[in-house]
Design a protein around this motif. Sequence first.
Motif, PDB file in Angstrom:
ATOM      1  N   UNK A   1       0.846  -1.192   0.000  1.00 56.27           N
ATOM      2  CA  UNK A   1       0.000   0.000   0.000  1.00 56.27           C
ATOM      3  C   UNK A   1       0.878   1.237   0.000  1.00 56.27           C
ATOM      4  N   UNK A   2       0.289   2.376  -0.250  1.00 59.13           N
ATOM      5  CA  UNK A   2       1.054   3.615  -0.247  1.00 59.13           C
ATOM      6  C   UNK A   2       1.026   4.244   1.140  1.00 59.13           C
ATOM      7  N   UNK A   3       1.999   5.062   1.409  1.00 59.98           N
ATOM      8  CA  UNK A   3       2.070   5.739   2.703  1.00 59.98           C
ATOM      9  C   UNK A   3       0.889   6.683   2.878  1.00 59.98           C
ATOM     10  N   UNK A   4       0.482   7.365   1.807  1.00 53.19           N
ATOM     11  CA  UNK A   4      -0.654   8.276   1.900  1.00 53.19           C
ATOM     12  C   UNK A   4      -1.953   7.518   2.180  1.00 53.19           C
ATOM     13  N   UNK A   5      -2.086   6.335   1.592  1.00 57.18           N
ATOM     14  CA  UNK A   5      -3.276   5.530   1.843  1.00 57.18           C
ATOM     15  C   UNK A   5      -3.314   5.073   3.302  1.00 57.18           C
ATOM     16  N   UNK A   6      -2.157   4.670   3.799  1.00 58.20           N
ATOM     17  CA  UNK A   6      -2.041   4.268   5.197  1.00 58.20           C
ATOM     18  C   UNK A   6      -2.463   5.407   6.116  1.00 58.20           C
ATOM     19  N   UNK A   7      -2.003   6.620   5.847  1.00 57.41           N
ATOM     20  CA  UNK A   7      -2.356   7.776   6.664  1.00 57.41           C
ATOM     21  C   UNK A   7      -3.859   8.052   6.612  1.00 57.41           C
ATOM     22  N   UNK A   8      -4.462   7.904   5.432  1.00 57.92           N
ATOM     23  CA  UNK A   8      -5.894   8.143   5.295  1.00 57.92           C
ATOM     24  C   UNK A   8      -6.700   7.150   6.143  1.00 57.92           C
ATOM     25  N   UNK A   9      -6.330   5.863   6.063  1.00 55.48           N
ATOM     26  CA  UNK A   9      -7.047   4.845   6.824  1.00 55.48           C
ATOM     27  C   UNK A   9      -6.841   5.033   8.329  1.00 55.48           C
ATOM     28  N   UNK A  10      -5.631   5.409   8.711  1.00 56.03           N
ATOM     29  CA  UNK A  10      -5.352   5.660  10.113  1.00 56.03           C
ATOM     30  C   UNK A  10      -6.176   6.831  10.626  1.00 56.03           C
ATOM     31  N   UNK A  11      -6.243   7.894   9.840  1.00 55.83           N
ATOM     32  CA  UNK A  11      -7.033   9.061  10.225  1.00 55.83           C
ATOM     33  C   UNK A  11      -8.511   8.677  10.425  1.00 55.83           C
ATOM     34  N   UNK A  12      -9.041   7.865   9.523  1.00 53.72           N
ATOM     35  CA  UNK A  12     -10.445   7.481   9.608  1.00 53.72           C
ATOM     36  C   UNK A  12     -10.713   6.626  10.843  1.00 53.72           C
ATOM     37  N   UNK A  13      -9.792   5.715  11.168  1.00 50.75           N
ATOM     38  CA  UNK A  13      -9.963   4.909  12.373  1.00 50.75           C
ATOM     39  C   UNK A  13     -10.017   5.782  13.623  1.00 50.75           C
ATOM     40  N   UNK A  14      -9.157   6.778  13.683  1.00 52.80           N
ATOM     41  CA  UNK A  14      -9.115   7.652  14.857  1.00 52.80           C
ATOM     42  C   UNK A  14     -10.373   8.506  14.930  1.00 52.80           C
ATOM     43  N   UNK A  15     -10.840   8.990  13.791  1.00 49.09           N
ATOM     44  CA  UNK A  15     -12.075   9.787  13.762  1.00 49.09           C
ATOM     45  C   UNK A  15     -13.247   8.966  14.283  1.00 49.09           C
ATOM     46  N   UNK A  16     -13.376   7.726  13.808  1.00 47.17           N
ATOM     47  CA  UNK A  16     -14.466   6.867  14.269  1.00 47.17           C
ATOM     48  C   UNK A  16     -14.364   6.629  15.770  1.00 47.17           C
ATOM     49  N   UNK A  17     -13.148   6.393  16.257  1.00 40.03           N
ATOM     50  CA  UNK A  17     -12.958   6.148  17.687  1.00 40.03           C
ATOM     51  C   UNK A  17     -13.360   7.363  18.507  1.00 40.03           C
ATOM     52  N   UNK A  18     -12.952   8.538  18.080  1.00 34.88           N
ATOM     53  CA  UNK A  18     -13.286   9.754  18.822  1.00 34.88           C
ATOM     54  C   UNK A  18     -14.785  10.033  18.776  1.00 34.88           C
ATOM     55  N   UNK A  19     -15.376   9.818  17.624  1.00 30.44           N
ATOM     56  CA  UNK A  19     -16.818  10.049  17.490  1.00 30.44           C
ATOM     57  C   UNK A  19     -17.585   9.101  18.395  1.00 30.44           C
ATOM     58  N   UNK A  20     -17.174   7.834  18.434  1.00 27.66           N
ATOM     59  CA  UNK A  20     -17.844   6.852  19.282  1.00 27.66           C
ATOM     60  C   UNK A  20     -17.707   7.234  20.754  1.00 27.66           C
ATOM     61  N   UNK A  21     -16.517   7.624  21.166  1.00 26.51           N
ATOM     62  CA  UNK A  21     -16.304   8.001  22.563  1.00 26.51           C
ATOM     63  C   UNK A  21     -17.187   9.184  22.945  1.00 26.51           C
ATOM     64  N   UNK A  22     -17.273  10.164  22.061  1.00 28.84           N
ATOM     65  CA  UNK A  22     -18.055  11.355  22.369  1.00 28.84           C
ATOM     66  C   UNK A  22     -19.543  11.049  22.430  1.00 28.84           C
ATOM     67  N   UNK A  23     -20.024  10.229  21.499  1.00 30.67           N
ATOM     68  CA  UNK A  23     -21.451   9.973  21.395  1.00 30.67           C
ATOM     69  C   UNK A  23     -21.957   8.940  22.400  1.00 30.67           C
ATOM     70  N   UNK A  24     -21.113   7.976  22.745  1.00 34.44           N
ATOM     71  CA  UNK A  24     -21.588   6.872  23.582  1.00 34.44           C
ATOM     72  C   UNK A  24     -21.102   6.993  25.027  1.00 34.44           C
ATOM     73  N   UNK A  25     -19.815   7.188  25.214  1.00 30.61           N
ATOM     74  CA  UNK A  25     -19.273   7.159  26.567  1.00 30.61           C
ATOM     75  C   UNK A  25     -19.854   8.272  27.434  1.00 30.61           C
ATOM     76  N   UNK A  26     -20.120   9.423  26.833  1.00 31.82           N
ATOM     77  CA  UNK A  26     -20.687  10.516  27.600  1.00 31.82           C
ATOM     78  C   UNK A  26     -22.095  10.247  28.099  1.00 31.82           C
ATOM     79  N   UNK A  27     -22.779   9.275  27.494  1.00 34.91           N
ATOM     80  CA  UNK A  27     -24.151   8.958  27.879  1.00 34.91           C
ATOM     81  C   UNK A  27     -24.226   7.909  28.990  1.00 34.91           C
ATOM     82  N   UNK A  28     -23.106   7.288  29.292  1.00 35.61           N
ATOM     83  CA  UNK A  28     -23.099   6.254  30.332  1.00 35.61           C
ATOM     84  C   UNK A  28     -22.908   6.919  31.689  1.00 35.61           C
ATOM     85  N   UNK A  29     -23.942   6.914  32.500  1.00 36.57           N
ATOM     86  CA  UNK A  29     -23.905   7.520  33.825  1.00 36.57           C
ATOM     87  C   UNK A  29     -23.996   6.416  34.888  1.00 36.57           C
TER      88      UNK A  29
END
Length: 481
Positions: free
Chosen positions: A138-166
Motif C-alpha cells: 500500500x502507499x504511505x498516503x493511503x495508510x495515513x488516510x485509513x489511520x485518520x479514519x480509524x481515529x475519527x471513528x474512535x473519537x466520534x464513538x467516545x463522544x457519542x456513547x461514553x458521555x451517555x453512560x452515567x
Amino acid sequence: MTRRNSFRNLLACLALVGIGIFPVIALAQDAVKISTTDTKIRNIDGVAAIVNTGYVTRKEVDDRIAALQKQGNKMPSGTDLRKMVMDRLIIEKIQLQNAEQEGVEVTNKELDKIIDDIAAKNKMSRAELKVKIEASGTTYERYKQLLREDIVISRYREREVEGKVKISDAEIDNYIKDRNLAAPMGGVVASTPVANGAPEEIDVAQIFIPAEAGAAAQADAKKKAESLLVLARGDADFLQLGAMAAKDNPKIKFQELGYRTPDRLPQLFYEAVRNIGSGQVANVVVKSPAGFHVLKVLDRRALVANAPESRPAQSAQAAPSAPQSIMITQTLSRHILLRSRQGLSDQDAERRLAGYRDQVRAKTVDFGDLAKKYSEDGAAANGGNLGWMSSGDLVPEFEQAMNRLQIGDVSNPVKTQFGWHLIQVLDRREAQLTVEKQREFARAAIRERKFDQAYQDWLRELRDTATVKIINADDPASSPR
C-alpha cells in the motif's frame, strides 16, 4: 503491561498485527469521499451499497475479507461472510459521515504525532516505517488516510456513547452488596439454607454468546462458549470472566439475573442448574435459539415472606455505612518477552519461545533463568516475575492465556501488542480490594455492562436513520454482473 486510557489503547491496537504497523489496513474501511458527479461517472457494477451520499464498493468488501483471512480469523463462508463484512462497512461509512458533519477531525499535526508513536513502538524512525508500509503493498498516503479514519471513528464513538453512560453511587453500592451476597466471604453472612423440596430463589449469572445463521457461525459460537465454560469451571472468577469476554467481543453479553423463583427462570436455564449448588457452574453449555449460554449459580436461598430481612442483622457495633468487601482472584505469573522489532519475524519469535517452553516442560532449565537471559522487558532481572495481578491489569490476550493455565503450567507462545510472550503461572490467591479499589472495580464493571448496551443501541440508531440501498452484496469485484 498495564492498561492505558482509551486513546493510548487505540495507539497500542494500531501496533498489533503483523510487524505491528498494519492493523489499520486490515481493520479500517476503504472509505472514499465522493461527489454527485463522481457517482454518475462511476460504473454502477462496482458499487455494492449506497450509503446516504456515499457508497461501499465491491472491492472494499473484497479487500476487507482478504484482510480478515490474512489475520487467520475463523469466519463464516460465502454470502454469510460478505453480508457480515458489508454490514460492518456500512456502519463505518455512516459513522465517518456523521463524524464529519459533527466536526470530529484529526489534524495533520496530531496524525504525525500518532505515526511517530507507532514508529517508536516498533523501534523505527518514520522513514523506516514508511518503507515497511510501502513494502506491504500500500502507499504511505493511503495508510495515513485509513489511520485518520480509524481515529475519527474512535473519537466520534467516545463522544457519542461514553458521555451517555452515567453511574450513580447507589449503583456502585448495590454492585458491591450483590458481589458479597454472591460470594459469601470476609464476614458476609450466607443465605438461608434451602430444605429439600422447599420453595427457593436462585441467583443465576450467564455469559451469552450469540450465534448467527450458518453451520460455521454456530460451530464457532459453541466453541467459544465451551472455552469459557472450561475457564469458568477453573480458577477464573465468573463475574470477571464475563466482563472480560464482553469487553473483548461486544456481541457477547454478561448478565446477572438476580434472585428468581424457578418459574421465573427460562426453562432451559432451570433444567441446567436445578441440581447444582451455590457457587457452581452448569456442567454443560446451554443452547437456545439465540445462541449459547454459560451459567453459574451465584446463590440459592429459601423463599420466605421476609427473605431480604431473613439474614441475621449485622453486629450492633458495626457502622451501618461500613463498606463491604469485594474478593477477587489474583494471579502471580512470570513471562519471557520477545518484543516485535525489525529483523525478528513472528515465526522466529514463536519458534524461539516454543523451544524455551519445551525445555521448561522437560525440566532441563529453569523458567526464571531463561527470563533473565532472554526476556526483553524490565522484569527480566527478576526472572520475568510480574507480581500479583488482578483482572484488567494485563492486556486481554495475555490475561486470557494466563487464566487458562494451572499453577506451574507454561503456556504456548502468546502474541500481544508488546510482542511475543511465554507465560508461567506461579500461584493464585483470593484478595480483598481496598475500599477505594473496590469502588473503582465496581464502577468499571458497571460501565462495561452499560457501555456495551449503549453502544449497540447507538449503532442500531445510526443504521435505522441512514438511507441505505444494497445494490450487489454477493458478487466479488472481479465477477461480471
